[in-house]
Enzyme design. Structure first.
Site, short mmCIF file in Angstrom:
data_model
loop_
_atom_site.label_atom_id
_atom_site.label_comp_id
_atom_site.label_asym_id
_atom_site.label_seq_id
_atom_site.Cartn_x
_atom_site.Cartn_y
_atom_site.Cartn_z
N LYS A 1 0.84 -1.21 0.00
CA LYS A 1 0.00 0.00 0.00
C LYS A 1 0.87 1.26 0.00
O LYS A 1 0.63 2.19 -0.77
CB LYS A 1 -0.90 -0.02 1.25
N ASN A 2 1.89 1.27 0.86
CA ASN A 2 2.66 2.50 1.00
C ASN A 2 3.64 2.74 -0.15
O ASN A 2 4.24 3.80 -0.25
CB ASN A 2 3.41 2.52 2.35
N ARG B 1 -4.44 10.81 5.10
CA ARG B 1 -3.35 11.79 5.14
C ARG B 1 -2.43 11.68 3.93
O ARG B 1 -1.87 12.68 3.49
CB ARG B 1 -2.50 11.57 6.39
N CYS C 1 -3.98 13.17 13.73
CA CYS C 1 -4.10 11.75 13.40
C CYS C 1 -4.05 10.96 14.70
O CYS C 1 -3.48 11.42 15.69
CB CYS C 1 -2.93 11.39 12.50
N ARG D 1 1.71 14.52 13.40
CA ARG D 1 2.08 14.32 12.00
C ARG D 1 1.99 15.59 11.15
O ARG D 1 1.20 15.68 10.21
CB ARG D 1 1.25 13.19 11.39
N ASP E 1 5.24 20.19 7.86
CA ASP E 1 6.11 21.36 7.75
C ASP E 1 7.34 21.10 6.88
O ASP E 1 7.77 21.98 6.13
CB ASP E 1 6.53 21.84 9.16
N LEU E 2 7.88 19.89 6.93
CA LEU E 2 9.11 19.61 6.17
C LEU E 2 8.83 19.57 4.66
O LEU E 2 9.66 20.00 3.86
CB LEU E 2 9.74 18.30 6.64
N ASP F 1 5.66 0.55 11.84
CA ASP F 1 4.43 -0.11 11.39
C ASP F 1 4.34 -1.57 11.84
O ASP F 1 3.32 -2.23 11.59
CB ASP F 1 4.31 -0.03 9.85
N ARG G 1 -8.39 -0.42 5.31
CA ARG G 1 -7.58 0.62 4.66
C ARG G 1 -6.26 0.06 4.13
O ARG G 1 -5.70 0.61 3.18
CB ARG G 1 -7.27 1.74 5.65
#
Ligand code: EPZ
Length: 420
Positions: free
Chosen positions: A22-23, A92, A116, A121, A124-125, A307, A399
């Site tokens: 998924k990621n 997100r 979250c 989370r 800004d970066l 994870d 998800r």
């Protein structure tokens, strides 16, 4: 709303086929925004987060065909550059469209993701890096408004912290920027590596792939041609099933995996006393004589993945002695502790460190899923808890785990998906 009823304890056996990651699939689908052609991607996992991103792309004007875990995405005729709150609030990772939209169109608006369950989370970066590449960023009405009318320019980005989606976003922004972008302290996760490899074979020269310093040579706005490719196997799904074998102290095999992506996880399982045998793209876990307590600290890749923290916490309830688990990436990623305690787990939480005392007999109860990986930890605990465990709010599992219940069934687990 659905819930999962699990009847335990049940030993497991057999093989399970691991889906695409998924990621990895999420940034790769966002990457299609950089393409001039229709992009074909295989081994797409059938999970809700992927459908959410596809809906977002559809709202922007993209078309796609999704069939049998393969997708064809066409982003040639986009007519909108605004990723709206109604979608971003549900996922997100929608922020992954920010870099590619901005680099392709010179402007876009993406809803701020907000808080979250596992931590604050911030993004800004991502924003600071885009500003360094010449973008003007303002926050208006809950939206990130990004503008770079003359296109983005290459720059030297130094990430204060390693960020996975931040690195992916900036790699995609840099792909169409003018000149060379250097990313220092880049994420080295296999999912980021695959994104770089696909871009690299699509005409974007990227040096340092797999290292913490990436150099990306942008096309100055010219869209790219992307050849068909397969998404890498999901190392977190594979790790979760290896933990299912471990917690039930059974022998099971995960097929269609990349053992090299799972070294931190398999190393920890071996330290706990389990046997791990890799054979090409399969990995087999064999029972431990005694399950040993260990120390775990979550880190960026190639360290132990955050994870997998929740799943190992559930597993630690069966280890002999005190297992210490330190969460270093997210400030609130222990929501599963209270739920595991409802099943009888002995866990002490002190700030970022959980200490689990084992072995403990768990007893079935009603438990509530709070986020994706926390949910899988509750399912693992349910496999060994005496009696019935009802895991509520399993939409979190949907998800990110393809056909979890069916896959567990093929391994011999007794569970039913029911309506509340
Ligand atoms: C990715 O999230 C994954 N999501 C997460 O998986 C995973 O837990 C995480 O990386 C860490 O491995 C996807 O790939 C879609 P980060 P991401 O930016 O990219 C801080 C799952 O269960 N940070 O690497 O959002 C941040 O708060 C999910 O599949 C900033 O401070 O994580 C965190 O403490 C959950 N500012 C740390 O960096 C920023 O601008 C790492 O976050 C960005 C991040």
């Amino acid at each position: 709303m659905d819930y999962l009823k699990i009847l335990g304890p049940t030993p497991l056996k057999g093989n399970v086929k691991i889906s695409g990651a998924k990621n990895a699939a999420l940034p790769l689908i966002a990457m299609t925004l950089l393409a001039k052609n229709r992009v074909c991607i295989s081994n797409i996992p059938s999970v809700v987060d992927i459908k959410t991103l596809l809906k977002l792309l559809h709202n922007l004007g993209a078309t796609y065909i999704l069939q049998n875990n393969c997708i064809e995405v066409d982003t040639c005729c986009l007519n909108d550059t605004k990723a709206t709150y109604d979608i971003v609030k549900t996922m997100r990772a929608s922020i992954l469209v920010l870099g590619p939209l901005l680099s392709r169109f010179g402007h876009c608006e993406v809803s701020l993701p907000g808080g979250c369950a596992i931590g604050q989370r911030p993004i800004d970066l991502h924003l600071k890096a885009l500003e360094q590449m010449g973008a003007t960023i303002t926050i208006e009405g809950g939206y990130v408004k990004a503008e770079a009318p003359g296109g983005l320019k290459g720059g030297h980005i130094l990430f204060d912290k390693i960020t996975v989606t931040g690195t992916a976003n900036i790699v995609m922004a840099a792909a169409l920027a003018k000149g060379r972008t250097i990313i220092t302290n880049a994420a080295r996760e296999p999912e980021v590596v695959q994104l770089c490899e696909v871009l690299n074979s699509s005409g974007i020269t990227i040096e340092g792939i797999g290292s913490s310093e990436l150099v990306i040579h942008g096309t100055a706005g010219e869209l790219i041609e992307i050849e068909p490719f397969d998404v890498i196997p999901d190392r977190i799904e594979a790790g979760t099933y290896l933990c299912a074998g471990a917690i039930t102290n059974s022998s099971i095999t995960v097929d269609n995996v990349r053992p090299d992506h799972l070294e931190a996880v398999s190393g920890k399982l071996e330290e706990m006393g389990f046997g791990i045998v890799s054979n090409g793209s399969s990995m087999t876990i064999t029972p431990a004589k005694t399950i040993k307590a260990v120390n775990i600290v979550t880190q960026e890749y190639p360290g132990f993945p955050t994870d997998m923290q929740a799943q190992f916490l559930a597993l630690a309830t069966q280890a002999d002695g005190a297992t210490s688990i330190e969460e270093r990436l997210f400030e609130n990623r222990f929501m599963h502790v209270g739920e595991l305690q409802r099943l009888g787990a002995e866990i002490k939480l002190n700030g970022h460190v959980a200490t689990v005392k084992g072995p403990t007999t768990l007893f079935g109860a009603d438990v509530m899923a709070t986020d994706l990986r926390a949910s899988s930890a509750l399912v693992l605990a349910g496999l060994i808890a005496e009696g019935e465990t009802d895991v509520h709010r399993i939409y979190h599992l949907d998800r990110g785990y393809e056909n979890l219940q069916e896959k567990l069934k093929t391994l011999g687990a007794r569970s039913q998906r029911l309506k509340e």
